[in-house]
Design a protein around this motif. Structure first.
Motif, PDB file in Angstrom:
ATOM      1  N   TYR A  61       0.846  -1.193   0.000  1.00 22.16           N
ATOM      2  CA  TYR A  61       0.000   0.000   0.000  1.00 22.16           C
ATOM      3  C   TYR A  61       0.883   1.245   0.000  1.00 22.16           C
ATOM      4  N   LEU A  62       0.286   2.341  -0.437  1.00 25.54           N
ATOM      5  CA  LEU A  62       0.984   3.623  -0.528  1.00 25.54           C
ATOM      6  C   LEU A  62       0.384   4.563   0.504  1.00 25.54           C
ATOM      7  N   GLU A  63       1.191   5.009   1.456  1.00 26.02           N
ATOM      8  CA  GLU A  63       0.709   5.922   2.487  1.00 26.02           C
ATOM      9  C   GLU A  63       1.147   7.351   2.160  1.00 26.02           C
ATOM     10  N   ILE A  64       0.197   8.264   2.203  1.00 31.54           N
ATOM     11  CA  ILE A  64       0.501   9.672   1.939  1.00 31.54           C
ATOM     12  C   ILE A  64       0.855  10.340   3.264  1.00 31.54           C
ATOM     13  N   ASP A  65       2.046  10.914   3.315  1.00 33.87           N
ATOM     14  CA  ASP A  65       2.559  11.548   4.529  1.00 33.87           C
ATOM     15  C   ASP A  65       2.300  13.061   4.458  1.00 33.87           C
ATOM     16  N   PHE A  66       1.448  13.554   5.356  1.00 36.30           N
ATOM     17  CA  PHE A  66       1.140  14.982   5.377  1.00 36.30           C
ATOM     18  C   PHE A  66       2.012  15.757   6.372  1.00 36.30           C
ATOM     19  N   SER A  67       3.022  15.093   6.917  1.00 40.50           N
ATOM     20  CA  SER A  67       3.980  15.774   7.785  1.00 40.50           C
ATOM     21  C   SER A  67       5.324  15.967   7.101  1.00 40.50           C
ATOM     22  N   ASN A  68       5.693  15.028   6.247  1.00 43.85           N
ATOM     23  CA  ASN A  68       6.953  15.101   5.513  1.00 43.85           C
ATOM     24  C   ASN A  68       6.620  15.314   4.033  1.00 43.85           C
ATOM     25  N   PRO A  69       6.601  16.563   3.572  1.00 45.57           N
ATOM     26  CA  PRO A  69       6.028  16.880   2.248  1.00 45.57           C
ATOM     27  C   PRO A  69       6.722  16.230   1.070  1.00 45.57           C
ATOM     28  N   ASN A  70       8.013  15.927   1.186  1.00 43.09           N
ATOM     29  CA  ASN A  70       8.762  15.407   0.042  1.00 43.09           C
ATOM     30  C   ASN A  70       9.195  13.957   0.213  1.00 43.09           C
ATOM     31  N   ALA A  71       8.585  13.246   1.144  1.00 40.80           N
ATOM     32  CA  ALA A  71       8.947  11.846   1.359  1.00 40.80           C
ATOM     33  C   ALA A  71       8.739  11.033   0.088  1.00 40.80           C
ATOM     34  N   PHE A  72       9.603  10.069  -0.139  1.00 44.00           N
ATOM     35  CA  PHE A  72       9.454   9.143  -1.257  1.00 44.00           C
ATOM     36  C   PHE A  72      10.322   7.938  -0.947  1.00 44.00           C
ATOM     37  N   SER A  73       9.728   6.918  -0.309  1.00 41.33           N
ATOM     38  CA  SER A  73      10.551   5.804   0.164  1.00 41.33           C
ATOM     39  C   SER A  73       9.720   4.542   0.305  1.00 41.33           C
ATOM     40  N   TYR A  74      10.453   3.424   0.383  1.00 43.10           N
ATOM     41  CA  TYR A  74       9.836   2.174   0.803  1.00 43.10           C
ATOM     42  C   TYR A  74      10.268   1.942   2.242  1.00 43.10           C
ATOM     43  N   VAL A  75       9.316   1.668   3.125  1.00 41.63           N
ATOM     44  CA  VAL A  75       9.624   1.505   4.547  1.00 41.63           C
ATOM     45  C   VAL A  75       9.859   0.026   4.840  1.00 41.63           C
ATOM     46  N   ASP A  76       8.802  -0.752   4.975  1.00 41.15           N
ATOM     47  CA  ASP A  76       8.892  -2.200   5.175  1.00 41.15           C
ATOM     48  C   ASP A  76       7.482  -2.772   5.165  1.00 41.15           C
ATOM     49  N   ASN A  77       7.405  -4.105   5.166  1.00 39.08           N
ATOM     50  CA  ASN A  77       6.114  -4.796   5.223  1.00 39.08           C
ATOM     51  C   ASN A  77       5.115  -4.284   4.184  1.00 39.08           C
ATOM     52  N   GLY A  78       5.613  -4.012   2.980  1.00 40.17           N
ATOM     53  CA  GLY A  78       4.730  -3.587   1.895  1.00 40.17           C
ATOM     54  C   GLY A  78       4.269  -2.149   1.968  1.00 40.17           C
ATOM     55  N   LYS A  79       4.912  -1.337   2.791  1.00 35.40           N
ATOM     56  CA  LYS A  79       4.491   0.053   2.964  1.00 35.40           C
ATOM     57  C   LYS A  79       5.418   1.003   2.210  1.00 35.40           C
ATOM     58  N   MET A  80       4.848   1.737   1.261  1.00 33.83           N
ATOM     59  CA  MET A  80       5.560   2.818   0.599  1.00 33.83           C
ATOM     60  C   MET A  80       5.009   4.144   1.103  1.00 33.83           C
TER      61      MET A  80
END
Length: 342
Positions: free
Chosen positions: A79-98
């Motif tokens: 799944y793709l999570e939209i981060d409204f605290s870090n405006p320029n984030a673009f990464s893969y975290v873990d466990n299927g989370k981008m």
């Protein structure tokens, strides 16, 4: 793809955050992705009075479907999570989370359906059929479908296309043939150009190199038998003795004979083919018959004629396990609403 919005701190008064939220609602409402947010957060946006017309209609839908949509996050790999605290984030975290920052989704082009990069467009047709069968098996095909913007690289140019898409921070699923004829063999020219790219997930992408030779090796056994009956009936008896282990690294287009398989063992200092031959000796020395260059195309045409239920029945959970794994991956990236919100 499933898009997740958990929170949007300080959005009131922020033109950029409101624009990002509007774009997320529009793209997901059009069916290009599937949006989940907590029902309380959807209610917060509704009650703000900021959103109207189409985005507001989408919000009501999201609020009503929140509990059911959350189940999808557990069913699929990504799944793709939209981060409204870090405006320029673009990464893969873990466990299927981008994770993507909200500034990355402020224009309508940024949340179009994901790119699907393969070497030949027929490959993408094949994988999408497999993904559609996953939706049916999970009882999701009445509400959801598979949507992509497909790209083909045409062999060695595939890597150049991958570089272009990832440099532009597109969301990209890339599946490559290994072109290996032995588990210890070298990757083919196309896949070897990706040697310095991490396999699996990366920022905004997933790169999969098949653990078999190519897409032809993944055609469901029952489909292959029907296609061979109609196009190369003289090969049916020989193919009927092919096991999943034999199929894995056998070139289905040109076929594979015992003497060539044993030469490959000698070349790689291993007895992979020898062990398989000893346990299940092929008749007349033919491990896999030559099915021709159009075997995959014929298989796709046949699969398209089947109802989705019949297609699902044709994929065996044991014999076709490798296809099912890839199909789940494709479904995760291509998931969209079957009927856009009006």
């Amino acid at each position: 793809m499933i898009v997740v919005v958990r929170d949007f701190p300080d959005f009131i008064g922020s033109e950029e955050k409101i624009r990002a939220i509007t774009n997320i609602l529009t793209c997901c409402g059009e069916g290009k992705h599937v949006l989940w947010m907590p029902s309380g957060k959807a209610a917060e946006l509704i009650e703000s009075g900021i959103f109207s017309n189409y985005p507001l209609r989408v919000l009501y839908h999201i609020k009503e479907q929140s509990r059911l949509t959350k189940v999808l996050i557990e069913k699929f790999q990504l799944y793709l999570e939209i981060d409204f605290s870090n405006p320029n984030a673009f990464s893969y975290v873990d466990n299927g989370k981008m994770v993507v920052g909200y500034k990355k989704v402020m224009d309508t082009g940024s949340l179009q359906s994901c790119k699907f990069l393969v070497e030949n467009l027929s490959d993408s047709d094949f994988y999408k059929l497999g993904a559609s069968s996953v939706l049916y098996r999970e009882k999701l095909s009445s509400q959801y479908c598979i949507q992509f913007r497909c790209e083909n690289g045409g062999g060695n140019t595939t890597f150049s296309v991958f570089e272009r898409l990832t440099s532009a921070q597109e969301l990209v699923l890339c599946i490559l043939d290994s072109d290996k004829n032995h588990p210890l063999g070298s990757l083919g020219d196309t896949a070897s150009r990706f040697n310095h790219i991490d396999r699996g997930y990366g920022p905004g992408y997933q790169l999969e190199v098949l653990t078999c030779t190519e897409a032809e090796n993944l055609v469901p056994f029952s489909v292959a038998r029907e296609v061979i009956t109609n196009t190369k009936p003289e090969c049916l008896d020989s193919f009927g003795r092919v096991t999943p282990e034999f199929r894995e690294y056998a070139d289905h287009k040109v076929g594979l004979r015992q003497e060539m398989a044993l030469e490959l063992d000698e070349r790689h200092g291993d007895e992979y083919w020898g062990r398989l031959i000893a346990s299940n000796p092929p008749r007349n020395g033919e491990i896999c018959p030559s099915l021709g260059d159009r075997f995959l195309t014929h298989s796709i045409d046949y699969m398209k004629l089947l109802s989705i239920g019949k297609l699902c029945e044709s994929i065996d959970s044991t014999l076709d396990a490798k296809l099912l794994r890839i199909s789940n991956c494709v479904a995760s990236w291509g998931l969209g609403l079957k009927n856009p919100i009006r």
